[in-house]
Design a protein around this motif. Structure first.
Motif, short mmCIF file in Angstrom:
data_model
loop_
_atom_site.label_atom_id
_atom_site.label_comp_id
_atom_site.label_asym_id
_atom_site.label_seq_id
_atom_site.Cartn_x
_atom_site.Cartn_y
_atom_site.Cartn_z
N HIS A 1 56.08 15.40 46.74
CA HIS A 1 56.73 16.27 45.77
C HIS A 1 57.01 15.65 44.40
N ALA A 2 56.95 14.35 44.25
CA ALA A 2 57.20 13.76 42.93
C ALA A 2 55.98 13.96 42.03
N ASP A 3 56.22 14.28 40.78
CA ASP A 3 55.14 14.36 39.81
C ASP A 3 54.70 12.98 39.35
N LEU A 4 55.59 12.02 39.46
CA LEU A 4 55.29 10.66 39.02
C LEU A 4 56.12 9.68 39.83
N ILE A 5 55.46 8.61 40.28
CA ILE A 5 56.16 7.50 40.93
C ILE A 5 56.24 6.35 39.94
N LEU A 6 57.45 5.92 39.66
CA LEU A 6 57.68 4.75 38.82
C LEU A 6 57.74 3.52 39.71
N GLU B 1 53.52 -1.07 43.18
CA GLU B 1 52.56 0.04 43.09
C GLU B 1 51.47 -0.11 44.15
N ARG B 2 50.93 -1.31 44.30
CA ARG B 2 49.89 -1.52 45.32
C ARG B 2 50.42 -1.22 46.71
N ASP B 3 51.62 -1.70 47.02
CA ASP B 3 52.19 -1.46 48.35
C ASP B 3 52.45 0.03 48.58
N THR B 4 52.95 0.71 47.57
CA THR B 4 53.23 2.14 47.71
C THR B 4 51.95 2.94 47.89
N ARG B 5 50.94 2.61 47.11
CA ARG B 5 49.65 3.28 47.27
C ARG B 5 49.12 3.09 48.69
N ARG B 6 49.23 1.88 49.19
CA ARG B 6 48.71 1.58 50.53
C ARG B 6 49.40 2.45 51.57
N TRP B 7 50.73 2.57 51.52
CA TRP B 7 51.44 3.34 52.53
C TRP B 7 51.22 4.84 52.37
N LEU B 8 51.20 5.33 51.13
CA LEU B 8 50.98 6.76 50.94
C LEU B 8 49.55 7.16 51.31
N THR B 9 48.60 6.29 51.03
CA THR B 9 47.22 6.57 51.45
C THR B 9 47.14 6.67 52.96
N ALA B 10 47.84 5.77 53.65
CA ALA B 10 47.85 5.82 55.12
C ALA B 10 48.48 7.11 55.63
N MET B 11 49.39 7.70 54.83
CA MET B 11 50.00 8.98 55.19
C MET B 11 49.15 10.17 54.76
N GLY B 12 48.02 9.91 54.10
CA GLY B 12 47.17 10.99 53.61
C GLY B 12 47.69 11.64 52.35
#
Length: 421
Positions: free
Chosen positions: A194-199, A206-217
Motif C-alpha cells: 500500500h505505500a506509494d514510496l518506501i524510504l 533498500e537491498r534487504d527490503t527489496r529481497r524480502w518484498l520480492t520473496a513475498m511477491g
C-alpha cells in the motif's frame, strides 16, 4: 483498498501539504529517544521550517488527533523539554495501560489538536480537514495500520511514504522478542502492498527490503537517503553523579540486546583485567537500557558492575546532551554488533571526532567509509589489541580520524526526500 495500479503518482510540480505521523514520538514522553525516535523528531523539526501546509497525525486513547502547524510546534517544544507536558485528564487517567507521563502526553495531544475523531471517523476527519494530494509520511511505524491506510485512501490524491530502517527482525529472528518477527513481517507486507514510496535509510536497507518484498511477491518504489548526524552540545552536568570515569574509558552505546554483542566486550574486559595492571585497565561504560533475551549478559553486568576491579560501568536513561558529553571524553566508541540498521552511535562519535571501532558491516562502510577501525564481531583478540592501542594513545594524539564534513547531513537527506514526497 486500491491496488498498486490505482495509486496516485507521487511526483508533483509543487510541494504538497504534508502529514507527518507523530504517534511514536508522543509515546516516548518521559523516556529518552531511541534512534528511530530521533529520526521522527528530525522530520518534525525540518518540516516545521519548510513552507507549505503541515499537519501531524497521532493515535490517542479516544481515536485520532490532527495537529496543525502550531500544534506541531508545541509538540516539538514538549519533546525537547522547552515546555512541560500538561496534566493528564480524566480520559487519559482511565487508560491504565499508559504510564503517567504517557497519560499526560495523550491528554496534551487532544488539547493541541486542531481536530479529532473516533477510530472509525478517521477518513471523514482527513477529508474534512486536509487538502487533496496530501503526502503522508510515517518514519516510526507506530499507527501504521490498515485503518489509517483506508482513511488516507479516502482522501483524493493522498500519497503514502514509509521509512524502513532495517529488516533485522526477518534476517536475525533468533535475536528478537516473542512475536516481533510475525509483527514485522505483517508490517512489511502492508507497506509493500500500500505505500506509494518506501524510504530507505541506506542502500543496504533498500537491498534487504527489496529481497524480502520480492520473496513475498510484492513490488514497490524506493528512495534511499542516508540519515543525518546532528549531535547536541555536550553537557557534562547532565551525566549522573558517581559514574567514576576519571581514567581512560570507552563507550558502548545502545539497547542491551543480543545483536549488539555486548558479550564480546565483557569477554575482552575480563581478559584485560586478568592480564593488565589495575591502574592500566581502561573503563568500559555500557550506556543503554536493558532489552530482551539477554539474561546471561545481564547477569554478567550485575556481577561486573559491582566489582570495582572489573572496569565495567553501566548507565541508562541518558539525555542526548549527556550522551554527547560521555562520548566527548571517551578514548573510543566500541560497537561489536552482529547487525545494524544504521548505527547512529558510530556516526555521532565520528561527528565528535572520537575514534570508532565497529563490526565490519556493509551499512557502516556505506555511511562512514574509512573512518572506523573495522573488526570481526567474533575476533576478541583484535578488539583487545585495538582497545589497548587507543588507551595508550588517548590524550596524546589528535582526536579521531575524520572530519564531521565527511558525514551524511540532514540537509542532504531532506533535499532528496522532500523532492519525492
Amino acid at each position: 483498498m486500491p491496488g498498486a495500479g490505482t495509486r496516485p503518482a507521487i511526483t508533483r510540480s509543487e510541494p504538497p501539504a504534508r502529514l507527518l505521523d507523530v504517534t511514536r514520538l508522543a509515546s516516548r514522553a518521559g523516556r529518552g529517544l531511541t534512534g528511530v525516535d530521533r529520526v521522527e523528531r528530525a522530520y518534525l523539526q525540518h518540516l516545521l521550517a519548510c513552507p507549505g501546509p503541515l499537519f501531524g497525525l497521532a493515535r490517542t486513547v479516544t481515536g485520532f488527533a490532527l495537529l496543525d502547524r502550531d500544534g506541531m510546534a508545541a509538540l516539538l517544544d514538549r519533546v525537547d523539554g522547552r515546555q512541560d507536558w500538561g496534566a493528564a485528564d480524566l480520559v487519559a487517567r482511565m487508560a491504565r495501560r499508559l504510564t503517567p507521563m504517557r497519560q499526560r502526553a495523550d491528554a496534551d495531544l487532544r488539547r493541541l489538536a486542531a481536530a479529532r475523531s473516533s477510530r472509525i471517523g478517521l477518513k471523514w476527519l482527513l477529508r474534512r480537514r486536509l487538502p487533496e494530494r496530501t503526502a503522508y509520511i510515517n518514519v516510526g511505524h507506530s499507527n501504521l495500520t490498515p485503518r489509517v491506510i483506508r482513511g488516507l485512501r479516502a482522501l483524493p490524491g493522498a500519497t503514502i511514504a514509509v521509512m524502513i530502517h532495517d529488516t533485522i527482525p526477518l534476517d536475525f529472528p533468533d535475536f528478537q522478542r516473542a512475536g516481533t518477527v510475525e509483527r514485522f513481517r505483517a508490517l512489511l507486507a502492508l507497506v509493500g502492498r500500500h505505500a506509494d514510496l518506501i524510504l530507505a535509510n541506506s542502500q543496504q536497507t533498500e537491498r534487504d527490503t527489496r529481497r524480502w518484498l520480492t520473496a513475498m511477491g510484492l513490488k514497490a518504489r524506493y528512495q534511499t537517503a542516508l540519515l543525518g548526524v546532528d549531535m547536541p552540545a555536550p553537557d557534562p552536568d547532565a551525566l549522573p553523579d558517581g559514574l567514576g570515569i576519571a581514567r581512560p574509558y570507552f563507550v558502548c552505546l545502545g539497547t542491551i540486546e543480543p545483536r549488539k554483542n555486548h558479550a564480546l566486550l565483557l569477554d575482552a574486559w575480563e581478559e584485560m583485567a586478568r592480564t593488565m595492571p589495575p591502574d592500566a585497565l581502561p573503563l568500559l561504560v555500557v550506556a543503554g537500557s536493558r532489552g530482551w533475551r539477554n539474561e546471561a549478559v545481564f547477569d554478567r553486568l550485575d556481577r561486573m558492575a559491582n566489582d570495582p576491579k572489573s572496569g565495567i560501568r553501566e548507565v541508562a536513561g541518558l539525555s542526548d546532551r549527556a550522551v554527547a558529553a560521555l562520548l566527548s571524553g571517551a578514548a573510543g566508541l566500541l560497537q561489536p554488533s552482529f547487525a545494524e540498521g544504521y548505527g547512529l552511535p558510530c556516526a555521532e562519535a565520528a561527528a565528535l571526532q572520537i575514534p570508532v571501532i565497529c563490526s565490519d558491516l556493509p551499512v557502516y562502510r556505506e555511511m562512514l567509509g574509512d573512518i572506523p577501525v573495522y573488526l570481526s564481531p567474533s575476533d576478541s583478540y583484535s578488539w583487545i589489541k585495538n582497545i589497548k592501542q587507543l588507551t595508550q594513545a588517548h590524550g596524546n594524539t589528535p582526536r579521531g580520524r575524520s572530519q564531521a564534513t565527511d558525514l551524511p547531513t540532514w540537509t542532504s537527506h531532506f533535499k532528496v526526500v522532500l523532492r519525492v514526497t
